[in-house]
Scaffold this motif. Structure first.
Motif, PDB file in Angstrom:
ATOM      1  N   LEU A  39     -15.638  -3.791  -0.019  1.00  0.00           N
ATOM      2  CA  LEU A  39     -16.022  -2.400  -0.252  1.00  0.00           C
ATOM      3  C   LEU A  39     -16.428  -2.156  -1.698  1.00  0.00           C
ATOM      4  O   LEU A  39     -17.225  -1.267  -1.982  1.00  0.00           O
ATOM      5  CB  LEU A  39     -14.865  -1.471   0.125  1.00  0.00           C
ATOM      6  CG  LEU A  39     -14.478  -1.440   1.605  1.00  0.00           C
ATOM      7  CD1 LEU A  39     -13.337  -0.469   1.830  1.00  0.00           C
ATOM      8  CD2 LEU A  39     -15.670  -1.040   2.468  1.00  0.00           C
ATOM      9  N   SER A  82     -13.110   3.196  -1.582  1.00  0.00           N
ATOM     10  CA  SER A  82     -12.911   1.756  -1.577  1.00  0.00           C
ATOM     11  C   SER A  82     -11.743   1.350  -2.473  1.00  0.00           C
ATOM     12  O   SER A  82     -11.515   0.194  -2.728  1.00  0.00           O
ATOM     13  CB  SER A  82     -14.184   1.041  -2.044  1.00  0.00           C
ATOM     14  OG  SER A  82     -14.396   1.278  -3.424  1.00  0.00           O
ATOM     15  N   LEU A 100     -10.832  -4.742   0.164  1.00  0.00           N
ATOM     16  CA  LEU A 100     -11.357  -3.969  -0.957  1.00  0.00           C
ATOM     17  C   LEU A 100     -12.467  -4.711  -1.697  1.00  0.00           C
ATOM     18  O   LEU A 100     -13.406  -4.098  -2.206  1.00  0.00           O
ATOM     19  CB  LEU A 100     -10.225  -3.628  -1.932  1.00  0.00           C
ATOM     20  CG  LEU A 100      -9.209  -2.588  -1.453  1.00  0.00           C
ATOM     21  CD1 LEU A 100      -8.149  -2.364  -2.529  1.00  0.00           C
ATOM     22  CD2 LEU A 100      -9.888  -1.280  -1.103  1.00  0.00           C
ATOM     23  N   ARG A 158     -10.993   6.033   9.122  1.00  0.00           N
ATOM     24  CA  ARG A 158      -9.623   5.813   8.669  1.00  0.00           C
ATOM     25  C   ARG A 158      -8.598   6.687   9.386  1.00  0.00           C
ATOM     26  O   ARG A 158      -7.391   6.532   9.173  1.00  0.00           O
ATOM     27  CB  ARG A 158      -9.541   6.013   7.158  1.00  0.00           C
ATOM     28  CG  ARG A 158     -10.255   4.884   6.405  1.00  0.00           C
ATOM     29  CD  ARG A 158     -10.109   4.998   4.911  1.00  0.00           C
ATOM     30  NE  ARG A 158     -10.816   3.901   4.248  1.00  0.00           N
ATOM     31  CZ  ARG A 158     -10.917   3.760   2.934  1.00  0.00           C
ATOM     32  NH1 ARG A 158     -10.367   4.651   2.133  1.00  0.00           N
ATOM     33  NH2 ARG A 158     -11.569   2.744   2.412  1.00  0.00           N
ATOM     34  N   VAL A 203     -16.611   7.387   6.613  1.00  0.00           N
ATOM     35  CA  VAL A 203     -15.545   6.466   6.232  1.00  0.00           C
ATOM     36  C   VAL A 203     -14.180   7.096   6.493  1.00  0.00           C
ATOM     37  O   VAL A 203     -13.272   6.469   7.040  1.00  0.00           O
ATOM     38  CB  VAL A 203     -15.668   6.065   4.744  1.00  0.00           C
ATOM     39  CG1 VAL A 203     -14.504   5.180   4.334  1.00  0.00           C
ATOM     40  CG2 VAL A 203     -16.981   5.358   4.501  1.00  0.00           C
ATOM     41  N   ASP A 243      -5.575   4.124   3.380  1.00  0.00           N
ATOM     42  CA  ASP A 243      -5.769   2.686   3.204  1.00  0.00           C
ATOM     43  C   ASP A 243      -7.099   2.249   3.813  1.00  0.00           C
ATOM     44  O   ASP A 243      -7.510   2.736   4.858  1.00  0.00           O
ATOM     45  CB  ASP A 243      -4.629   1.910   3.860  1.00  0.00           C
ATOM     46  CG  ASP A 243      -3.288   2.202   3.206  1.00  0.00           C
ATOM     47  OD1 ASP A 243      -3.264   2.309   1.968  1.00  0.00           O
ATOM     48  OD2 ASP A 243      -2.282   2.346   3.928  1.00  0.00           O
ATOM     49  N   SER A 244      -7.731   1.286   3.147  1.00  0.00           N
ATOM     50  CA  SER A 244      -8.993   0.766   3.660  1.00  0.00           C
ATOM     51  C   SER A 244      -8.746  -0.152   4.844  1.00  0.00           C
ATOM     52  O   SER A 244      -7.664  -0.724   4.995  1.00  0.00           O
ATOM     53  CB  SER A 244      -9.741   0.007   2.562  1.00  0.00           C
ATOM     54  OG  SER A 244      -9.023  -1.160   2.204  1.00  0.00           O
TER      55      SER A 244
END
Length: 463
Positions: free
Chosen positions: A136, A149, A133, A227, A223, A128-129
């Motif tokens: 992103l 994203s 979103l 996360r 990234v 999950d971001s």
């Protein structure tokens, strides 16, 4: 044949190939071939990475995935997965349960009821971001060019029988992305023409594309690191990226004997610009001595210290910090976490020292890249340093990076006559023994035996 016998008969190549078999282990195979314990995860590694590095540019996709197509050792993700499985054998009551993210193990035994970790920040799982979103997605949210994203294929939930957490699986993928990015950059810096038995990225795509692809992989990895939502793990993995650059700068200088501040720009020597004083510039601690200032033994010792420091930064840093990260994610106690770090450090030093030795003993076809490249690049690795210890006159060759006609041949002859390769092998054996000692903090298991087998086989590898 039992596991103990396997440790002494399997070569490094055989051991790693066994780990990468694409079949699920049978009960008999898992006993005789402990590497098959993580064969399912290893077989899906490249596919999982591919889902993380796609972009909207076909050529960038091609360059970024180029090294993942060829047969690589995949040692770093293998270490993460086997170590994660070995850590499962530590009883729950001997772990820091508050360090385990219950989002990884919800409703699963033996962690059922584990409280939410205080280290978890914003968002949910690794899939999950954290940012919205819409942010992103960028300028055109209808065209999603960044796979990180948008929702990705979810990682498999925690399997109590397998014992590898989703975050540990993602950790294995991240470290291979960081390592591959460093290969793309290294091949440009070293002007390599081959990697894994075929043209290197810089030859196949140009220097510029190879550098950009390496940068892109690091961006994607960053990234994914965020996360993981564990501050210590984020700090560890981010530091490894900086360490790779620091190690490369140490290699550019080569040894403590090189006191020149000039930069070699395609054969043209350019002086380093004088600092303005606005930003404090600290001089490296290894740059304070010259051959005229101190005796030969002191110089040799300083050169070995420099060599090992560079080796840690370029190779062992990633191995040591990924091992520590896997232990942190498992909720292990401090002594286990520290021994996992030390295991990765000693294994990484052993691995690179053997690599430097193979540069003197293997053919181009055997190692998948040009042999005897280190001397041609002006690099003073362990074999020539051991020879220099016996022959002080080699210091002049090392200082000028073997750039005069005949220097490479003289250095190679000296290594042979002074048993530099054999002394290097003994150094690697010492780090191998230390790494095996670090593993004894873990409970006995097939996964620990697999790590011991891998550690021993590094000494016998030929590529």
């Amino acid at each position: 044949m039992g596991i103990m016998a396997l440790r002494h008969t399997l070569t490094f190549k055989t051991a790693v190939e066994t780990a990468e078999k694409l079949v699920l282990p049978s009960s008999r195979a898992s006993f005789n071939d402990p590497f098959l314990l993580v064969s399912h995860e290893m077989s899906n590694l490249a596919k999982s990475i591919a889902s993380m590095i796609g972009s909207g540019h076909p050529t960038l996709n091609r360059v970024s995935s180029y090294y993942f197509e060829a047969e690589g050792k995949n040692v770093r993700p293998l270490i993460v997965l086997l170590l994660s499985k070995a850590l499962l054998k530590i009883p729950v009551e001997q772990r820091n349960r508050t360090a385990i993210d219950d989002l990884d193990v919800v409703d699963q035994q033996p962690f059922k009821g584990t409280p939410t970790s205080h280290t978890v920040v914003a968002g949910k799982s690794v899939d999950d971001s954290i940012s919205p979103l819409a942010i992103l997605h960028g300028i055109n949210p209808k065209v999603i060019l960044d796979p990180l994203s948008k929702p990705m294929d979810a990682l498999p939930e925690f399997d109590a029988s397998n014992g590898i957490l989703p975050k540990q699986r993602r950790l294995a993928e991240i470290v291979e992305m960081i390592h591959t990015a460093s290969l793309l950059h290294d091949d440009v810096i070293d002007m390599s023409d081959a990697r894994r038995g075929r043209p290197s990225g810089n030859v196949a795509f140009t220097n510029k594309m190879a550098v950009l692809a390496g940068d892109f992989l690091l961006g994607r990895a960053s990234v994914a690191i965020a996360r993981l939502r564990n501050p210590e793990v984020i700090e560890l993995l981010s530091t490894t990226i900086a360490n790779l650059v620091e190690g490369e700068f140490m290699q550019l200088k080569n040894t403590v004997l090189n006191q020149s501040s000039d930069i070699n720009n395609g054969g043209e020597l350019k002086p380093v610009p004088t600092p303005t004083g606005k930003v404090p510039t600290k001089q490296h601690e290894y740059s304070v001595q010259t051959p005229a200032d101190v005796d030969h033994e002191t110089n040799v010792n300083a050169a070995f210290e420099y060599y090992l420091h560079k080796t840690y930064l370029k190779t062992a840093s990633l191995m040591s910090k990924l091992a520590r990260a896997a232990a942190v994610l498992s909720g292990a106690q401090d002594d286990v976490v520290q021994n996992c770090y030390d295991f990765g450090r000693n294994l990484g030093l052993c691995f690179q020292i053997v690599d430097d030795m193979l540069d003197y003993t293997s053919s181009d076809n055997a190692i998948g890249k040009p042999s005897q490249a280190d001397l041609k690049l002006g690099l003073a690795t362990a074999p020539i340093l051991f020879a220099w210890k016996e022959r002080p006159e080699l210091g002049e060759l090392i200082s000028r990076k073997f750039k005069e006609p005949g220097d490479v041949e003289l250095a190679r002859l000296a290594v042979d006559q002074c048993n530099g390769v054999e002394q290097t092998r003994k150094m690697a054996q010492e780090y191998c023994m230390k790494a095996l000692g670090n593993l004894r903090v873990l409970p006995e298991s097939d996964a620990r035996s697999a790590l011991e087998l891998l550690t021993n086989s590094i000494l016998t590898r030929t590529k």
